[in-house]
Design a protein around this motif. Structure first.
Motif, short mmCIF file in Angstrom:
data_model
loop_
_atom_site.label_atom_id
_atom_site.label_comp_id
_atom_site.label_asym_id
_atom_site.label_seq_id
_atom_site.Cartn_x
_atom_site.Cartn_y
_atom_site.Cartn_z
N SER A 62 12.82 8.91 4.60
CA SER A 62 12.96 10.36 4.43
C SER A 62 12.71 10.95 3.22
O SER A 62 12.43 12.40 3.12
N GLY A 63 12.77 10.32 2.05
CA GLY A 63 12.47 10.76 0.62
C GLY A 63 13.96 11.44 0.21
O GLY A 63 13.66 12.39 -0.76
N ALA A 64 14.87 11.38 0.93
CA ALA A 64 16.18 11.85 0.39
C ALA A 64 16.44 11.77 -1.13
O ALA A 64 16.20 10.60 -1.44
N ALA A 65 16.63 12.81 -1.80
CA ALA A 65 16.74 12.67 -3.53
C ALA A 65 18.08 11.66 -3.85
O ALA A 65 17.97 11.10 -4.76
N ASP A 66 18.91 11.52 -2.87
CA ASP A 66 20.18 10.96 -3.17
C ASP A 66 20.24 9.58 -2.44
O ASP A 66 21.43 9.02 -2.38
N ARG A 67 19.19 9.13 -2.06
CA ARG A 67 18.98 7.93 -1.41
C ARG A 67 19.87 6.77 -1.94
O ARG A 67 20.46 5.88 -1.26
N PHE A 68 19.68 6.46 -3.14
CA PHE A 68 20.32 5.24 -3.92
C PHE A 68 21.81 5.56 -4.28
O PHE A 68 22.60 4.56 -4.50
N ASP A 69 22.27 6.80 -3.90
CA ASP A 69 23.65 7.08 -3.87
C ASP A 69 24.23 6.70 -2.56
O ASP A 69 25.51 6.60 -2.55
N CYS A 118 0.65 -1.20 0.09
CA CYS A 118 -0.01 0.10 0.15
C CYS A 118 0.78 1.18 -0.06
O CYS A 118 1.74 1.31 0.92
N LEU A 119 0.68 2.12 -0.96
CA LEU A 119 1.30 3.22 -1.27
C LEU A 119 0.48 4.56 -1.10
O LEU A 119 -0.49 4.55 -1.77
N ARG A 120 1.25 5.46 -0.63
CA ARG A 120 0.46 6.93 -0.89
C ARG A 120 0.25 7.25 -2.53
O ARG A 120 1.11 6.95 -3.28
N ASP A 121 -1.07 7.82 -2.76
CA ASP A 121 -1.26 7.94 -4.15
C ASP A 121 -0.54 9.04 -4.82
O ASP A 121 -0.43 8.92 -6.16
N GLU A 122 0.19 10.00 -4.07
CA GLU A 122 1.10 10.84 -4.60
C GLU A 122 2.67 10.53 -4.78
O GLU A 122 3.24 11.31 -5.10
N SER A 123 3.00 9.20 -4.25
CA SER A 123 4.12 8.73 -4.24
C SER A 123 4.89 8.85 -5.61
O SER A 123 4.25 8.18 -6.50
N PRO A 124 6.01 9.34 -5.76
CA PRO A 124 6.78 9.28 -7.14
C PRO A 124 6.94 7.64 -7.52
O PRO A 124 7.28 7.30 -8.70
#
Length: 173
Positions: free
Chosen positions: A95-102, A60-66
């Motif tokens: 956290s939604g940090a943009a660099d999480r995969f880095d 279950c994911l938030r409907d606005e989730s990228p």
């Protein structure tokens, strides 16, 4: 009594949140790769097995989730079930940090290229979206499990979240 005879108002978000916070659950990071290969992911504690044949789970994911939007474009995702030493990974992806995969080690799945967080996961399931249902501000995503990996040879204890804190399953010696 039928459903249309129930006249009580909804409990409301805060009351509902207080209920759900008392239900410990395993912690997962749901990942996908967008059509251009960009990795997306988020921490999720709403994962449930649905059927054995075909093997199906739901998230279950938030409907606005990228992440959800990318999943819908590719129809593929992975569920990385985190082990007890992966709290930092859970917090990073929450956290939604943009660099999480880095900031984490990951590899691409052989099924659909969804990211596998092998160092943080005790099990990983690759899934193909078979259906979605919108409910309120969330979307239930059903995924047929295409493959399962256990990245480590040793048995890892699952990371849990409940009562607004992380914990792990006690292991008997």
């Amino acid at each position: 009594m039928t459903a249309d005879q129930v006249t009580a108002p909804s409990a409301g978000p805060e009351v509902f949140r207080s209920l759900m916070s008392t239900l410990p659950a395993g912690v997962a990071v749901v990942t996908t790769a967008d059509v251009d290969g960009t990795p997306w992911g988020l921490t999720c504690s709403t994962v449930c097995g649905v059927a054995m044949d075909p093997p199906t789970l739901l998230v279950c994911l938030r409907d606005e989730s990228p992440t959800l939007h990318a999943m819908r474009r590719t129809s593929a995702f992975a569920v990385n079930l985190l082990h007890e030493a992966a709290r930092d990974t859970a917090e990073l992806f929450a956290s939604g940090a943009a660099d999480r995969f880095d900031r984490v080690e990951w590899t691409r799945s052989p099924h659909g290229a969804s990211p596998h967080l092998e160092g943080a996961a005790h099990a990983i399931a690759d899934c193909r979206i078979t259906g979605t249902v919108g409910i309120g501000d969330h979307v239930v995503v059903f995924g047929e499990v295409l493959g399962v990996r256990h990245p480590t040879e040793d048995e890892r204890v699952p990371l849990l979240y409940g009562f607004r804190r992380y914990s792990s399953w006690p292991v008997e010696p």
